[in-house]
Design a protein around this motif. Sequence first.
Motif, PDB file in Angstrom:
ATOM      1  N   PRO A  12       0.795  -1.179   0.132  1.00  0.00           N
ATOM      2  CA  PRO A  12      -0.038  -0.047  -0.001  1.00  0.00           C
ATOM      3  C   PRO A  12       0.975   1.251   0.098  1.00  0.00           C
ATOM      4  O   PRO A  12       2.047   1.290   0.277  1.00  0.00           O
ATOM      5  CB  PRO A  12      -0.690  -0.237   1.118  1.00  0.00           C
ATOM      6  CG  PRO A  12      -0.002  -0.892   2.225  1.00  0.00           C
ATOM      7  CD  PRO A  12       0.929  -1.920   1.420  1.00  0.00           C
ATOM      8  N   GLY A  13       0.085   2.317  -0.409  1.00  0.00           N
ATOM      9  CA  GLY A  13       0.894   3.553  -0.382  1.00  0.00           C
ATOM     10  C   GLY A  13       0.433   4.425   0.893  1.00  0.00           C
ATOM     11  O   GLY A  13       0.296   3.956   2.042  1.00  0.00           O
ATOM     12  N   GLY A  14       0.438   5.764   0.631  1.00  0.00           N
ATOM     13  CA  GLY A  14       0.077   6.817   1.869  1.00  0.00           C
ATOM     14  C   GLY A  14       0.874   8.092   1.816  1.00  0.00           C
ATOM     15  O   GLY A  14       0.531   8.850   1.571  1.00  0.00           O
ATOM     16  N   PRO A  15       2.024   7.785   2.193  1.00  0.00           N
ATOM     17  CA  PRO A  15       2.717   6.565   2.758  1.00  0.00           C
ATOM     18  C   PRO A  15       2.221   6.170   4.097  1.00  0.00           C
ATOM     19  O   PRO A  15       1.678   7.068   4.858  1.00  0.00           O
ATOM     20  CB  PRO A  15       4.271   6.747   2.724  1.00  0.00           C
ATOM     21  CG  PRO A  15       4.301   8.324   3.106  1.00  0.00           C
ATOM     22  CD  PRO A  15       3.167   8.949   2.226  1.00  0.00           C
ATOM     23  N   MET A  16       2.368   4.812   4.398  1.00  0.00           N
ATOM     24  CA  MET A  16       1.779   4.082   5.675  1.00  0.00           C
ATOM     25  C   MET A  16       0.340   4.332   6.125  1.00  0.00           C
ATOM     26  O   MET A  16       0.134   4.617   7.086  1.00  0.00           O
ATOM     27  CB  MET A  16       2.734   4.839   6.809  1.00  0.00           C
ATOM     28  CG  MET A  16       4.117   4.786   6.873  1.00  0.00           C
ATOM     29  SD  MET A  16       4.811   3.278   6.383  1.00  0.00           S
ATOM     30  CE  MET A  16       4.547   2.423   8.316  1.00  0.00           C
ATOM     31  N   ARG A  17      -0.491   4.237   5.057  1.00  0.00           N
ATOM     32  CA  ARG A  17      -1.865   3.795   5.150  1.00  0.00           C
ATOM     33  C   ARG A  17      -2.137   2.474   5.180  1.00  0.00           C
ATOM     34  O   ARG A  17      -1.822   1.548   4.675  1.00  0.00           O
ATOM     35  CB  ARG A  17      -2.498   4.512   3.939  1.00  0.00           C
ATOM     36  CG  ARG A  17      -4.324   4.482   4.118  1.00  0.00           C
ATOM     37  CD  ARG A  17      -4.800   5.401   2.822  1.00  0.00           C
ATOM     38  NE  ARG A  17      -6.057   5.290   2.889  1.00  0.00           N
ATOM     39  CZ  ARG A  17      -7.113   6.044   2.211  1.00  0.00           C
ATOM     40  NH1 ARG A  17      -6.599   6.955   1.012  1.00  0.00           N
ATOM     41  NH2 ARG A  17      -8.338   6.263   2.253  1.00  0.00           N
ATOM     42  N   SER A  73       1.154   3.883  -5.266  1.00  0.00           N
ATOM     43  CA  SER A  73       1.545   5.261  -4.780  1.00  0.00           C
ATOM     44  C   SER A  73       2.902   5.157  -4.090  1.00  0.00           C
ATOM     45  O   SER A  73       4.126   4.770  -4.579  1.00  0.00           O
ATOM     46  CB  SER A  73       0.590   5.588  -4.041  1.00  0.00           C
ATOM     47  OG  SER A  73       0.727   7.220  -3.627  1.00  0.00           O
ATOM     48  N   ALA A  74       3.209   5.556  -2.940  1.00  0.00           N
ATOM     49  CA  ALA A  74       4.377   5.533  -2.068  1.00  0.00           C
ATOM     50  C   ALA A  74       4.970   3.973  -1.778  1.00  0.00           C
ATOM     51  O   ALA A  74       6.076   4.015  -1.729  1.00  0.00           O
ATOM     52  CB  ALA A  74       4.069   6.090  -0.774  1.00  0.00           C
ATOM     53  N   GLY A  75       3.881   3.032  -2.037  1.00  0.00           N
ATOM     54  CA  GLY A  75       4.392   1.703  -1.946  1.00  0.00           C
ATOM     55  C   GLY A  75       5.350   1.506  -3.097  1.00  0.00           C
ATOM     56  O   GLY A  75       5.853   0.377  -2.977  1.00  0.00           O
ATOM     57  N   GLY A  76       5.136   2.330  -4.160  1.00  0.00           N
ATOM     58  CA  GLY A  76       6.038   1.885  -5.435  1.00  0.00           C
ATOM     59  C   GLY A  76       7.586   2.044  -5.005  1.00  0.00           C
ATOM     60  O   GLY A  76       8.454   1.232  -5.453  1.00  0.00           O
ATOM     61  N   SER A  77       7.930   3.205  -4.127  1.00  0.00           N
ATOM     62  CA  SER A  77       9.114   3.320  -3.766  1.00  0.00           C
ATOM     63  C   SER A  77       9.815   1.945  -2.826  1.00  0.00           C
ATOM     64  O   SER A  77      10.652   1.473  -2.924  1.00  0.00           O
ATOM     65  CB  SER A  77       9.574   4.606  -2.987  1.00  0.00           C
ATOM     66  OG  SER A  77       9.675   5.553  -3.900  1.00  0.00           O
ATOM     67  N   LEU A  78       8.675   1.552  -2.271  1.00  0.00           N
ATOM     68  CA  LEU A  78       9.240   0.468  -1.392  1.00  0.00           C
ATOM     69  C   LEU A  78       9.171  -0.856  -2.133  1.00  0.00           C
ATOM     70  O   LEU A  78      10.387  -1.776  -2.088  1.00  0.00           O
ATOM     71  CB  LEU A  78       8.098  -0.012  -0.204  1.00  0.00           C
ATOM     72  CG  LEU A  78       8.079  -1.407   0.346  1.00  0.00           C
ATOM     73  CD1 LEU A  78       9.449  -1.464   1.339  1.00  0.00           C
ATOM     74  CD2 LEU A  78       7.155  -1.479   1.471  1.00  0.00           C
TER      75      LEU A  78
END
Length: 284
Positions: free
Chosen positions: A27-32, A96-101
């Motif tokens: 997931p993204g969010g970050p941290m959602r 979303s932000a999970g893409g960087s992870l």
Amino acid sequence: MPTFRACDGTEITYHLRGVGEPLVVLPGGPMRASGYLGDLGGLSAHRQLVLLDLRGTGGSAVPADPATYRCDHLVDDVEILRDHIGLGHMDVLAHSAGGSLAMLYAARYPQRVARLALVTATPWALGMPPTAEDRLAAARLREGEPWFEQAFPAFETWLAGAGDFDPVFAPFFYGRWDDAAKDHDARGDDETNEEAAGIYGSDGAYDPPTTRSELSRLAAPVLVLAGQLDGAPAPELARRTADVFTNAEFAVQPGAGHFPWLDDAEWFVRRVRAFLDGSGRRAG
């Protein structure tokens, strides 16, 4: 809810939805918490979604050390999840932000990634943050919307660093500002760990030159999917993300914002499913 123990003992929760071959979802969010992803527009009818609640979100425990919220540390949790569910290699979808992870994971464990779908992924890990200009250009595409006149000045002020985040400009993140989008947005604060979000991309989280170099050698097929109306990332930034990989395909979902499965679930599922099945380039 199934759980596993991270290397520091933190109990991590994940959710299983649907049937078929597993698809690990970050997931993204970050941290959602992963709940906002739902069933990804019905993708769960074709794949079993393994939806990870990152530490400190959803059903996962708060870690003893807040520094472990940093994106590069979360890579370890993803790898333990893979081992826990018994996959030698896995298909991964990140939003979303999970893409960087996901990019950091693929750079560190390339042999563990079978296919990687990056959905409106924010390429912080590549040193390519979305710009205010990109976001404003995408916002101006919505000029005919009834909410635009009130929302745009507040959005512009926020992007200039002269104002706080204002719910009035939430419609810019969705291709359709309907009841489903309003409900989805209203849950955001409760589903997000704000402390963790502030640590996620903190100093030391990313090493763009190294990550770019490692990802340029990734053999796994990659899909980079952008929303036509999204400004973070804008389609051009998403295309540049695809260029980092040697085996990537790039797609823009018409009329979609940052959450494309909400804007046109049928288009989204068809395109992602075609990629996961190995026929993505022919899917259009």
